[in-house]
Design a protein around this motif. Structure first.
Motif: not given
Ligand code: APR
Length: 230
Positions: A11, A20-22, A28, A104, A145, A170, A172, A174, A193
């Motif tokens: 994020g 982002t990923f999810r 993903w 990572h 992974f 994040t 949270m 992984v 945040v």
């Molecule tokens: N500002 C802040 N947060 C944001 C924003 C933004 N503009 N846009 C989205 N988010 C938040 C989402 O609400 C979510 O909680 O960012 C988070 C993204 O989550 P994930 O896509 O799961 O990313 P992350 O938590 O970094 O994934 C962890 O998973 O796939 C593996 O290795 C990969 O490092 C990655 C790990």
């Protein structure tokens, strides 16, 4: 000087244009994690994996740090700032952050698949024909992974030393990255945040949730912390 530790996730880079990923439309959604981000997937189809990372590495030529990255650099005027990021982009470094630990791995580095596991800077596409000087094929310098997280120890040590802990962008989901929050000392302020926060009030001691995007949320938080020298 007080130490601020930042645990950042995808994020953090969203407002720079990196998916982002999810979240909806996330990385993903279009890919099978085990096909493109696991050692088994790389052994099965190295070209597919190299292409997945080549696309993400190419994108780094087009994106730039956002206001959230700049806010963390600004904090370095008043605090020791250590960033532990799950992100593999180089936006924290390009914004000017001095201490960045990539849990990572890093898109702009590659590693020998040979016994040296030597790491090299690499900004362009990586093909299955590219070889390390020792003759072994090269792979993305990414923690896939199922692989060990080699910098987990240093990351836990840094988190345990925080006078303030900021977790930004994040889900949270992984581990072991998500477990780093438990190394925070009791009573140390924790700021979370995220526009869709993955934590709830009272889940952790001294938690304040800032339900905003990284750009605005970190800019305001940095001003507060700088003013109070907390
Ligand atoms: N500002 C802040 N947060 C944001 C924003 C933004 N503009 N846009 C989205 N988010 C938040 C989402 O609400 C979510 O909680 O960012 C988070 C993204 O989550 P994930 O896509 O799961 O990313 P992350 O938590 O970094 O994934 C962890 O998973 O796939 C593996 O290795 C990969 O490092 C990655 C790990």
């Amino acid at each position: 000087m007080k130490r601020i530790v930042v645990l950042s996730g995808a994020g953090m880079s969203a407002e720079s244009g990196i998916s982002t990923f999810r979240d909806a439309g996330g990385l993903w959604e279009g890919h099978d994690v085990m096909e493109v981000a696991s050692p088994e997937g790389f052994a099965r189809n190295p070209a597919l994996v190299q292409d997945f990372y080549n696309q993400r590495r190419r994108q780094l030529h087009e994106v730039k740090p956002n206001a959230g990255h700049s806010a963390l650099v600004e904090l370095e005027k008043f605090f020791e700032v250590s960033i532990v990021t799950q992100n593999v982009d180089d936006l924290h470094e390009r914004a000017g952050s001095s201490h960045v630990l990539h849990l990572h791995g890093e898109l702009r580095k590659v590693r020998s698949t040979g016994p040296t596991a030597a790491v090299f800077p690499w900004k362009e596409d990586l093909t299955p024909d590219d070889r390390c000087p020792d003759g072994f094929p090269l792979r993305p310098h990414i923690v896939w992974f199922g692989e060990e997280v080699p910098l987990l120890g240093p990351a836990a040590h840094i988190t345990a030393q925080a006078d303030v802990l900021i977790i930004v962008g994040t889900s949270m989901q992984v581990y072991p990255a998500a477990g780093l929050v438990h190394y925070k000392q009791p009573g140390v302020p924790l700021y979370f945040v995220d526009p869709n926060p993955a934590v709830v009030p009272d889940q952790y001691d001294s938690l304040e949730i800032i339900p905003e995007k990284a750009g605005a949320g970190l800019t305001t938080l940095a001003e507060r912390l700088a003013y109070t020298r907390l």
